[in-house]
Scaffold this motif. Structure first.
Motif, mmCIF file in Angstrom:
data_model
loop_
_atom_site.group_PDB
_atom_site.id
_atom_site.type_symbol
_atom_site.label_atom_id
_atom_site.label_comp_id
_atom_site.label_asym_id
_atom_site.label_seq_id
_atom_site.Cartn_x
_atom_site.Cartn_y
_atom_site.Cartn_z
ATOM 1 N N ILE A 243 37.315 44.401 30.957
ATOM 2 C CA ILE A 243 38.250 45.251 30.209
ATOM 3 C C ILE A 243 39.313 44.388 29.530
ATOM 4 O O ILE A 243 39.644 44.585 28.358
ATOM 5 C CB ILE A 243 38.895 46.300 31.143
ATOM 6 N N VAL A 244 39.838 43.418 30.278
ATOM 7 C CA VAL A 244 40.825 42.494 29.705
ATOM 8 C C VAL A 244 40.216 41.755 28.514
ATOM 9 O O VAL A 244 40.865 41.565 27.483
ATOM 10 C CB VAL A 244 41.327 41.508 30.777
ATOM 11 N N GLU A 245 38.966 41.357 28.649
ATOM 12 C CA GLU A 245 38.278 40.647 27.558
ATOM 13 C C GLU A 245 38.246 41.487 26.290
ATOM 14 O O GLU A 245 38.518 40.993 25.189
ATOM 15 C CB GLU A 245 36.853 40.293 27.996
ATOM 16 N N LYS A 246 37.912 42.761 26.430
ATOM 17 C CA LYS A 246 37.781 43.637 25.257
ATOM 18 C C LYS A 246 39.131 44.052 24.690
ATOM 19 O O LYS A 246 39.233 44.368 23.505
ATOM 20 C CB LYS A 246 36.961 44.882 25.624
ATOM 21 N N GLU A 247 40.159 44.041 25.506
ATOM 22 C CA GLU A 247 41.471 44.490 25.040
ATOM 23 C C GLU A 247 42.343 43.362 24.489
ATOM 24 O O GLU A 247 43.374 43.625 23.893
ATOM 25 C CB GLU A 247 42.229 45.180 26.184
ATOM 26 N N THR A 248 41.926 42.117 24.691
ATOM 27 C CA THR A 248 42.750 40.984 24.270
ATOM 28 C C THR A 248 42.425 40.590 22.835
ATOM 29 O O THR A 248 41.308 40.159 22.532
ATOM 30 C CB THR A 248 42.544 39.776 25.206
ATOM 31 N N PHE A 261 47.196 46.365 33.345
ATOM 32 C CA PHE A 261 46.164 47.074 34.109
ATOM 33 C C PHE A 261 46.375 46.918 35.609
ATOM 34 O O PHE A 261 46.139 47.873 36.369
ATOM 35 C CB PHE A 261 44.774 46.587 33.691
ATOM 36 N N VAL A 262 46.803 45.755 36.045
ATOM 37 C CA VAL A 262 47.101 45.564 37.468
ATOM 38 C C VAL A 262 48.249 46.478 37.882
ATOM 39 O O VAL A 262 48.204 47.128 38.943
ATOM 40 C CB VAL A 262 47.436 44.085 37.756
ATOM 41 N N ASN A 263 49.289 46.563 37.048
ATOM 42 C CA ASN A 263 50.412 47.459 37.349
ATOM 43 C C ASN A 263 49.956 48.907 37.403
ATOM 44 O O ASN A 263 50.386 49.672 38.279
ATOM 45 C CB ASN A 263 51.507 47.300 36.290
ATOM 46 N N ARG A 264 49.118 49.311 36.470
ATOM 47 C CA ARG A 264 48.634 50.699 36.463
ATOM 48 C C ARG A 264 47.804 50.996 37.718
ATOM 49 O O ARG A 264 47.910 52.098 38.278
ATOM 50 C CB ARG A 264 47.812 50.955 35.196
ATOM 51 N N LEU A 265 46.969 50.057 38.134
ATOM 52 C CA LEU A 265 46.186 50.270 39.350
ATOM 53 C C LEU A 265 47.115 50.406 40.560
ATOM 54 O O LEU A 265 46.902 51.267 41.426
ATOM 55 C CB LEU A 265 45.201 49.123 39.559
ATOM 56 N N ASN A 266 48.127 49.571 40.614
ATOM 57 C CA ASN A 266 49.078 49.646 41.742
ATOM 58 C C ASN A 266 49.852 50.951 41.746
ATOM 59 O O ASN A 266 50.193 51.481 42.812
ATOM 60 C CB ASN A 266 50.055 48.466 41.681
ATOM 61 N N LEU A 267 50.139 51.487 40.551
ATOM 62 C CA LEU A 267 50.900 52.731 40.428
ATOM 63 C C LEU A 267 50.005 53.974 40.433
ATOM 64 O O LEU A 267 50.511 55.091 40.269
ATOM 65 C CB LEU A 267 51.726 52.699 39.130
ATOM 66 N N LYS A 268 48.678 53.773 40.604
ATOM 67 C CA LYS A 268 47.706 54.876 40.590
ATOM 68 C C LYS A 268 47.693 55.614 39.251
ATOM 69 O O LYS A 268 47.425 56.814 39.182
ATOM 70 C CB LYS A 268 48.002 55.883 41.712
ATOM 71 N N MET A 269 47.999 54.886 38.196
ATOM 72 C CA MET A 269 47.943 55.458 36.850
ATOM 73 C C MET A 269 46.549 55.252 36.259
ATOM 74 O O MET A 269 45.896 54.249 36.539
ATOM 75 C CB MET A 269 48.968 54.776 35.927
ATOM 76 N N ASP A 331 56.555 44.011 34.191
ATOM 77 C CA ASP A 331 56.545 45.397 34.648
ATOM 78 C C ASP A 331 55.933 46.332 33.612
ATOM 79 O O ASP A 331 55.949 47.561 33.783
ATOM 80 C CB ASP A 331 57.985 45.858 34.942
ATOM 81 N N ALA A 332 55.397 45.783 32.549
ATOM 82 C CA ALA A 332 54.843 46.605 31.462
ATOM 83 C C ALA A 332 53.649 47.419 31.955
ATOM 84 O O ALA A 332 52.834 46.945 32.751
ATOM 85 C CB ALA A 332 54.429 45.716 30.298
ATOM 86 N N VAL A 333 53.569 48.649 31.471
ATOM 87 C CA VAL A 333 52.415 49.508 31.772
ATOM 88 C C VAL A 333 51.813 50.083 30.491
ATOM 89 O O VAL A 333 50.909 50.928 30.545
ATOM 90 C CB VAL A 333 52.799 50.649 32.741
#
Length: 372
Positions: A243-248, A261-269, A331-333
């Motif tokens: 996903i990171v590959e396709k979004e970069t 994406f790591v922040n979103r996973l941690n925040l259950k977003m 802290d970006a989401v």
């Protein structure tokens, strides 16, 4: 060439005769004088090397379409006898004895390499043996590009003219079984790189080399991971890296994209990433992502489903694997493309909406005005 060896042997017997030595003003010594035999030896060596390098053994006409070379193939693990037989079967004028004598005379009998060779028409045995010893053979390549999908890769390999196509028409499950891999699918399993191979190598060997390379990179990245990364298995790392590959858009943003994406996973977003939607649509995607696509439920709809999709969505690079295990401290989401290959990253939805308005909505409005 065999005829030339017979000439050398015949000349040897002539040199050994007393009458012939006298005709060359060589005085035979009763005790077998070393000078006479030294001259005989040197003459024989010169004749042998002349025969090896001057006698043509390759046909004068090419056997390659629209080419001027003569193509031969030597299979792996072939000894001198096997090489002689293969060359003879392919039209080169040689035999076991001749090739063994020539290879040993040139001190290369253990250096002959397998592969496909383009020989010069009417080349001598000495010249072609030296070429084979150097490994100066035809080489082909296939390149797996970071971000390439499995259907793009399979099409690329299926169409490569220098490969033997053993996997063409195989299902994903059959390909995985052939390679001895146990995954939900074959997406993302092949490491992006350029793979060099000999003509008529099998496509299976390319897939195997690429999958082994990916397993090596994935294992190395997994062993280095921070325990705070919200991933349970190496396969989840592979999924997020794809996903990171396709979004970069630009390499300098890679670790920031990963952080979002790591922040979103941690925040259950929900990840809310368009490339997963596009992958779920498949090869029929026409380049236009519609609102209806975002509302269509599928395992790859990361707007409607939290967490990771069930499989990778592309072949991730080493850089993307490392970006996932070493995300930027942020802290970006949210992020939005600026239009120049980079992205703007935001901590809040309000800031993100402002960035979308700045970088996308105004640009879209400007494009519409220009088209009118």
């Amino acid at each position: 060439m065999a005829f030339s060896v017979l000439i050398v042997m015949s000349f040897y017997h002539s040199l050994m005769s007393r009458k012939f030595q006298e005709s060359l003003f060589i005085k035979p010594l009763k005790d077998g004088g070393w000078k006479s035999y030294a001259l005989i030896f040197i003459s024989l060596v010169l004749l042998l090397y002349a025969a090896i390098f001057l006698w043509p053994v390759v046909p004068a006409t090419s056997n390659v379409d629209k080419g001027s070379a003569y193509k031969v193939k030597i299979t792996p693990q072939s000894g001198l006898s096997a090489i002689a037989g293969q060359l003879s079967e392919q039209g080169v004028s040689t035999n076991v004895v001749t090739l063994q004598v020539a290879a040993r005379a040139l001190l290369i009998s253990s250096k002959l390499k397998p592969g496909t060779y383009l020989l010069a028409p009417r080349a001598s045995l000495g010249n072609i043996l030296q070429q084979i010893a150097r490994g100066d053979r035809v080489r082909e390549s296939v390149s797996i590009i970071p971000g390439m999908t499995i259907w793009q890769l399979r099409s690329l390999i299926d169409q490569h003219p220098a490969l033997i196509h053993q996997t063409k028409g195989m299902s994903s499950k059959e390909l995985l079984m052939t390679l001895g891999l146990n995954y939900p699918g074959d997406e993302g399993l092949f490491y992006p790189d350029t793979y060099i191979f000999d003509p008529d190598d099998s496509d299976t060997s390319i897939y195997r080399r690429a999958s082994q390379a990916m397993q090596k990179q994935l294992s190395a990245a997994w062993d280095q991971r921070d325990s705070a990364i919200p991933l349970k298995t190496p396969y989840e790392l592979l999924i997020l890296a794809s996903i990171v590959e396709k979004e970069t858009g630009r390499s300098s943003d890679r670790s920031l994209v990963s952080a979002v994406f790591v922040n979103r996973l941690n925040l259950k977003m929900p990840l809310q990433t368009d490339p997963t939607i596009i992958y779920g649509i498949g090869p029929k995607f026409d380049g236009n992502l519609r609102k209806a696509d975002l509302r269509t439920d599928s395992p790859y709809n990361t707007y409607m489903n939290k967490g990771l999709p069930p499989t990778p969505i592309a072949m991730p690079s080493k850089e993307s694997l490392l970006a996932v295990i070493y995300p930027a401290k942020s802290d970006a989401v949210y992020f939005v493309a600026r239009g120049d290959g980079t992205s703007h990253f935001s901590k809040t939805y309000k800031e993100h909406e402002s960035a979308v308005d700045q970088f996308q909505r105004k640009r879209n409005s400007s494009n519409q005005s220009k088209s009118q």
